[in-house]
Design an enzyme around this catalytic site. Structure first.
Site, PDB file in Angstrom:
ATOM      1  N   CYS A 157       0.760  -1.221  -0.020  1.00 53.67           N
ATOM      2  CA  CYS A 157      -0.006  -0.028  -0.066  1.00 53.67           C
ATOM      3  C   CYS A 157       1.021   1.443  -0.005  1.00 53.67           C
ATOM      4  O   CYS A 157       0.371   2.387  -0.116  1.00 53.67           O
ATOM      5  CB  CYS A 157      -0.811   0.175   1.172  1.00 53.67           C
ATOM      6  N   ASN A 171     -10.045   0.315   1.764  1.00 57.65           N
ATOM      7  CA  ASN A 171      -8.608   0.470   1.760  1.00 57.65           C
ATOM      8  C   ASN A 171      -8.345   0.262   0.057  1.00 57.65           C
ATOM      9  O   ASN A 171      -8.469  -1.191  -0.308  1.00 57.65           O
ATOM     10  CB  ASN A 171      -8.195  -0.443   2.610  1.00 57.65           C
ATOM     11  N   HIS A 196      -2.939   6.920   4.212  1.00 61.32           N
ATOM     12  CA  HIS A 196      -3.304   5.926   3.534  1.00 61.32           C
ATOM     13  C   HIS A 196      -4.604   5.619   4.240  1.00 61.32           C
ATOM     14  O   HIS A 196      -4.880   5.796   5.477  1.00 61.32           O
ATOM     15  CB  HIS A 196      -2.355   4.686   3.983  1.00 61.32           C
TER      16      HIS A 196
HETATM   17  O1  UT7 Z   1      -2.805  -1.409   4.066  1.00 69.05           O
HETATM   18  C1  UT7 Z   1      -2.543  -2.185   5.134  1.00 69.05           C
HETATM   19  C2  UT7 Z   1      -3.594  -3.254   5.228  1.00 69.05           C
HETATM   20  N1  UT7 Z   1      -3.969  -3.792   6.380  1.00 69.05           N
HETATM   21  C3  UT7 Z   1      -4.536  -3.229   7.236  1.00 69.05           C
HETATM   22  O2  UT7 Z   1      -4.679  -1.696   7.403  1.00 69.05           O
HETATM   23  C4  UT7 Z   1      -4.954  -4.075   8.649  1.00 69.05           C
HETATM   24  C5  UT7 Z   1      -4.800  -3.217   9.849  1.00 69.05           C
HETATM   25  N2  UT7 Z   1      -5.515  -3.830  10.917  1.00 69.05           N
HETATM   26  C6  UT7 Z   1      -6.982  -3.497  11.228  1.00 69.05           C
HETATM   27  O3  UT7 Z   1      -7.415  -2.632  10.570  1.00 69.05           O
HETATM   28  C7  UT7 Z   1      -7.590  -4.189  12.180  1.00 69.05           C
HETATM   29  O4  UT7 Z   1      -6.905  -4.886  12.813  1.00 69.05           O
HETATM   30  C8  UT7 Z   1      -8.789  -5.147  11.749  1.00 69.05           C
HETATM   31  C9  UT7 Z   1      -9.927  -4.053  11.109  1.00 69.05           C
HETATM   32  C10 UT7 Z   1      -8.637  -5.910  10.536  1.00 69.05           C
HETATM   33  C11 UT7 Z   1      -9.412  -5.748  12.900  1.00 69.05           C
HETATM   34  O5  UT7 Z   1      -9.776  -5.192  13.986  1.00 69.05           O
HETATM   35  P1  UT7 Z   1      -9.459  -5.373  15.287  1.00 69.05           P
HETATM   36  O6  UT7 Z   1      -9.976  -4.337  16.240  1.00 69.05           O
HETATM   37  O7  UT7 Z   1      -7.841  -5.516  15.535  1.00 69.05           O
HETATM   38  O8  UT7 Z   1     -10.067  -6.876  15.508  1.00 69.05           O
HETATM   39  P2  UT7 Z   1      -9.371  -8.210  16.064  1.00 69.05           P
HETATM   40  O9  UT7 Z   1      -8.436  -8.785  14.690  1.00 69.05           O
HETATM   41  O10 UT7 Z   1      -8.603  -8.264  17.173  1.00 69.05           O
HETATM   42  O11 UT7 Z   1     -10.716  -9.224  16.117  1.00 69.05           O
HETATM   43  C12 UT7 Z   1     -11.522  -8.991  17.042  1.00 69.05           C
HETATM   44  C13 UT7 Z   1     -12.840  -9.881  16.908  1.00 69.05           C
HETATM   45  C14 UT7 Z   1     -12.154 -11.479  16.597  1.00 69.05           C
HETATM   46  O12 UT7 Z   1     -13.056 -12.312  17.492  1.00 69.05           O
HETATM   47  P3  UT7 Z   1     -12.709 -12.896  18.693  1.00 69.05           P
HETATM   48  O13 UT7 Z   1     -11.538 -13.725  18.271  1.00 69.05           O
HETATM   49  O14 UT7 Z   1     -12.544 -11.908  19.665  1.00 69.05           O
HETATM   50  O15 UT7 Z   1     -14.024 -13.549  19.142  1.00 69.05           O
HETATM   51  C15 UT7 Z   1     -12.548 -11.520  15.147  1.00 69.05           C
HETATM   52  O16 UT7 Z   1     -12.963 -12.599  14.767  1.00 69.05           O
HETATM   53  O17 UT7 Z   1     -13.558  -9.486  15.798  1.00 69.05           O
HETATM   54  C16 UT7 Z   1     -13.621 -10.562  14.828  1.00 69.05           C
HETATM   55  N3  UT7 Z   1     -13.692 -10.323  13.411  1.00 69.05           N
HETATM   56  C17 UT7 Z   1     -15.067 -10.010  12.948  1.00 69.05           C
HETATM   57  N4  UT7 Z   1     -16.275  -9.791  13.479  1.00 69.05           N
HETATM   58  C18 UT7 Z   1     -17.330  -9.333  12.464  1.00 69.05           C
HETATM   59  C19 UT7 Z   1     -12.788 -10.129  12.515  1.00 69.05           C
HETATM   60  N5  UT7 Z   1     -13.512  -9.655  11.443  1.00 69.05           N
HETATM   61  C20 UT7 Z   1     -14.601  -9.438  11.484  1.00 69.05           C
HETATM   62  C21 UT7 Z   1     -15.651  -8.927  10.700  1.00 69.05           C
HETATM   63  N6  UT7 Z   1     -17.018  -8.946  11.370  1.00 69.05           N
HETATM   64  N7  UT7 Z   1     -15.522  -8.593   9.457  1.00 69.05           N
END
Ligand code: UT7
Length: 333
Positions: free
Chosen positions: A117, A287, A257
């Protein structure tokens, strides 16, 4: 460092987005997710998705034509085309060569560049160097990605985050002290496994097995990338400001970004800037990888958010891991 005698500036911008909108509510019907989760965790409401017959070069040509028209530069005047992308039409020939042909930019050299990115920031820096060295007069820089083409639509951790688009700028010499004042690029290859498309290259060539295992899609450890992003956006912006001899207070507009509103907010906090100082469109597009910064830049210009003389900070992070920031003194009327 020797004093800089030539400066490169942005003299035109353009962008292209597919028409099809995919909302969070549409995604609710595809995977176990909710509009509420996506909005509160990312800030995204909808994204654009390119049709089956649309590839990176198609959106690139559209964005490039707009940037050329905006700059008043003819295709034949372009000396170099750099396309930043991780989703080229084909691995070879490069998408830049396809764009060169379709624009009729017969005199231009052309190549693709990949830095996740951060691709657009890296490409901007390369283009700047060719102008500052006196090698070229007009460089077309395109950031394009169609990440929906490499998503696993059953993986809710990734499929809700990304969208398709292209942005382009034309670079040319500008008066000393205007245009790109500083650039700060970085990489940490130890973070490579955090964001990767495992198959389709020479490590794991395409095979029935790699397709069955969905290894031609994005694999991401989101939480780790998030932690890195929260730290690096602010750091990179500050490093670029220092190189330009400017302070946080001098920033007129920050174009970060567009990955996650929480990451943008963390960067604003680190920089001590109010929310109005950042341009945000991730709610509408998600994104868009290499396209996110140049599309936001084009929209900011068209909305009148940029005045001649403004100090603009462009900053990004991505797969690699990579990061980059540029300070630009806006030189367009
Ligand atoms: O350009 C670079 C590309 N990448 C990025 O920019 C990604 C950077 N990361 C992020 O933006 C965030 O880490 C995410 C948006 C990907 C995730 O947010 P988070 O607050 O870090 O959530 P998490 O990964 O800690 O997940 C929390 C919970 C999990 O459930 P459990 O394990 O706590 O039960 C996930 O399974 O949210 C769950 N989860 C979802 N729930 C509903 C993950 N994706 C989803 C979803 N809908 N789409």
């Amino acid at each position: 460092m020797p004093a800089q005698s030539r400066y490169a500036g942005i003299i035109g911008t353009g962008s292209a987005l597919p028409d099809r909108v995919l909302t969070n509510f549409d995604l609710e019907r595809m995977v176990d997710t909710s509009d509420e989760w996506i909005r509160t965790r990312t800030g995204i409401r909808e994204r654009r998705v390119a049709g089956e017959d649309v590839a990176a070069s198609d959106l690139s040509v559209e964005a490039a034509r707009e940037a050329l028209a905006n700059s008043g530069v003819a295709p034949e005047e372009i000396d170099l085309i750099i396309v930043a992308t991780v989703t080229p039409d084909t691995l070879f020939p490069s998408t830049a060569c396809l764009v060169q042909e379709r624009l009729g930019a017969k005199g231009a050299a052309a190549f693709d560049l990949a830095a996740g990115c951060t691709g657009f920031l890296y490409a901007l820096g390369v283009g700047q160097q060719f102008i500052c060295s006196g090698t070229y007069e007009k460089v077309l820089v395109v950031g394009v990605d169609l990440l929906t083409k490499i998503l696993n639509w059953e993986d809710r951790n990734t499929c809700v985050l990304f969208g398709d688009g292209a942005g382009a700028v034309v670079l040319a010499p500008v008066p000393p002290g205007e245009g790109i004042l500083s650039l700060y690029l970085g990489a940490d290859g130890s973070g490579g496994p955090l964001l990767v498309m495992p198959a389709g290259g020479s490590r794991l060539p395409a095979s029935r097995d790699t397709v069955d295992r969905k290894l031609h899609t994005i694999h991401m450890q989101g939480r780790e990338v998030f932690k890195f992003a929260v730290r690096i956006l602010g750091e990179a912006a500050l490093a670029a400001l220092e190189r330009a001899g400017l302070q946080k207070e001098d920033v007129d507009l920050l174009i970060p970004h567009q990955a996650n509103i929480r990451i943008v907010e963390a960067a604003l906090k680190r920089l001590g800037l109010s929310p109005e100082k950042a341009y945000v469109n991730l709610d509408r597009y998600g994104n868009m990888s290499s396209a996110s910064v140049p599309v936001a830049l084009d929209e900011a210009r068209r909305e009148g958010r940029l005045q001649k003389g403004d100090n603009l900070v462009l900053v990004s992070f991505g797969a690699g891991l990579t990061w980059g920031a540029a300070v630009v003194k806006w030189s367009m009327d």
